[in-house]
Write a protein that holds these residues in place. Sequence first.
Motif, short mmCIF file in Angstrom:
data_model
loop_
_atom_site.label_atom_id
_atom_site.label_comp_id
_atom_site.label_asym_id
_atom_site.label_seq_id
_atom_site.Cartn_x
_atom_site.Cartn_y
_atom_site.Cartn_z
N ALA A 128 0.85 -1.20 0.00
CA ALA A 128 0.00 0.00 0.00
C ALA A 128 0.89 1.25 0.00
O ALA A 128 1.91 1.30 0.68
CB ALA A 128 -0.92 0.00 1.22
N ILE A 129 0.46 2.26 -0.74
CA ILE A 129 1.25 3.48 -0.90
C ILE A 129 0.50 4.66 -0.29
O ILE A 129 -0.65 4.93 -0.64
CB ILE A 129 1.53 3.78 -2.39
N THR A 130 1.16 5.38 0.64
CA THR A 130 0.62 6.62 1.18
C THR A 130 1.64 7.72 0.98
O THR A 130 2.85 7.48 1.06
CB THR A 130 0.28 6.49 2.68
N ILE A 131 1.15 8.92 0.70
CA ILE A 131 2.03 10.06 0.49
C ILE A 131 1.47 11.28 1.20
O ILE A 131 0.28 11.34 1.53
CB ILE A 131 2.23 10.37 -1.02
N GLY A 132 2.32 12.25 1.42
CA GLY A 132 1.88 13.50 2.03
C GLY A 132 2.97 14.55 1.90
O GLY A 132 4.14 14.23 1.67
N ILE A 179 7.74 -0.34 11.57
CA ILE A 179 8.67 0.21 10.59
C ILE A 179 9.92 -0.65 10.51
O ILE A 179 10.54 -1.00 11.51
CB ILE A 179 9.04 1.66 10.97
N ASP A 180 10.29 -1.00 9.28
CA ASP A 180 11.50 -1.77 9.01
C ASP A 180 12.69 -0.87 8.71
O ASP A 180 13.81 -1.16 9.12
CB ASP A 180 11.28 -2.70 7.81
N ALA A 181 12.46 0.21 7.99
CA ALA A 181 13.56 1.08 7.58
C ALA A 181 13.02 2.44 7.16
O ALA A 181 11.85 2.57 6.75
CB ALA A 181 14.34 0.45 6.42
N VAL A 182 13.86 3.45 7.28
CA VAL A 182 13.57 4.79 6.79
C VAL A 182 14.70 5.15 5.84
O VAL A 182 15.86 5.19 6.25
CB VAL A 182 13.48 5.82 7.93
N LYS A 183 14.37 5.39 4.58
CA LYS A 183 15.39 5.60 3.55
C LYS A 183 15.21 6.96 2.89
O LYS A 183 14.09 7.47 2.76
CB LYS A 183 15.29 4.52 2.48
N VAL A 184 16.31 7.52 2.46
CA VAL A 184 16.29 8.76 1.68
C VAL A 184 16.91 8.46 0.32
O VAL A 184 18.03 7.96 0.24
CB VAL A 184 17.08 9.88 2.39
N LEU A 232 3.37 -1.36 3.94
CA LEU A 232 2.95 0.03 3.77
C LEU A 232 4.17 0.89 3.53
O LEU A 232 5.16 0.80 4.25
CB LEU A 232 2.22 0.51 5.03
N ARG A 233 4.10 1.72 2.49
CA ARG A 233 5.13 2.73 2.23
C ARG A 233 4.52 4.09 2.55
O ARG A 233 3.38 4.39 2.19
CB ARG A 233 5.57 2.72 0.78
N VAL A 234 5.30 4.92 3.21
CA VAL A 234 4.91 6.31 3.49
C VAL A 234 5.98 7.20 2.87
O VAL A 234 7.16 7.06 3.19
CB VAL A 234 4.77 6.58 5.00
N ILE A 235 5.56 8.12 2.00
CA ILE A 235 6.50 8.88 1.19
C ILE A 235 6.27 10.38 1.34
O ILE A 235 5.13 10.85 1.35
CB ILE A 235 6.35 8.51 -0.30
N THR A 236 7.37 11.12 1.46
CA THR A 236 7.31 12.57 1.42
C THR A 236 8.62 13.09 0.84
O THR A 236 9.50 12.32 0.47
CB THR A 236 7.05 13.17 2.82
N THR A 275 11.97 11.00 1.19
CA THR A 275 12.07 10.13 2.35
C THR A 275 10.99 9.07 2.23
O THR A 275 9.82 9.39 1.98
CB THR A 275 11.88 10.93 3.65
N VAL A 276 11.37 7.81 2.40
CA VAL A 276 10.44 6.69 2.27
C VAL A 276 10.52 5.82 3.51
O VAL A 276 11.61 5.37 3.90
CB VAL A 276 10.75 5.83 1.02
N VAL A 277 9.38 5.58 4.13
CA VAL A 277 9.29 4.66 5.26
C VAL A 277 8.76 3.32 4.76
O VAL A 277 7.74 3.25 4.08
CB VAL A 277 8.35 5.23 6.35
N PHE A 278 9.48 2.25 5.11
CA PHE A 278 9.10 0.88 4.77
C PHE A 278 8.58 0.20 6.03
O PHE A 278 9.25 0.21 7.06
CB PHE A 278 10.30 0.10 4.24
N SER A 279 7.39 -0.39 5.97
CA SER A 279 6.82 -1.04 7.15
C SER A 279 6.01 -2.25 6.74
O SER A 279 5.62 -2.40 5.57
CB SER A 279 5.96 -0.06 7.93
#
Length: 206
Positions: free
Chosen positions: A111-115, A152-157, A177-181, A196-200
Amino acid sequence: MAATVAATLATGVWLLQQGLQTAGPPPAPVTTTGTLASPASGDGGSQGQGGPPPLAASEPVRIKIPAIRVDAPVSALGLDRDQHLSTPPTGNKNLAGWYRDGPSPGAAGNAITIGHADTDKGPAVFYRLGLLRPGDRIEVTRRDRTTAVFSIDAVKVFPKNAFPDATVYGPTARPELRVITCGGAYDKHTGYRSNTVVFSHLTATR
């Protein structure tokens, strides 16, 4: 989709108003900058396949990230006439978006979420995304009144000119779930230089 997210999330209007040209949102630690393993394993680079079974599909209505005090409604987003992913309107800085043509949070798949990181009104919903760490929790309340809880597994830039589409948007075997900004330094001519991408992954339901 990745190139469009990189472009449309790069507002930076508030930074310009404050006279800031290089400072952006709080950065993720250096150790999380780089690439992840292929998503073919279905775990976003983490180990193991444990966790609850996938939920049925249901539209997300709210996202909470306690570690950075996010508590925001979620709007469904589609593609624009150029087949690019739309982004949440900037009029409400506390609003996240979900790609409605992909999996819903908690269902099988990615699932992809952005903000936005900021708008002309100041820091926005995912401004502090880079402060998250592995093990932090994301809670997504869904239309069917269930809540999908992700760890959360990782936070990547990732630099926008080298965004790893397959790693971020590729299919996964388990619910993720990916959270992107936007992230990284900000330039008044070109906007934010990174994402910045959060992998969970799903760890509980209620």
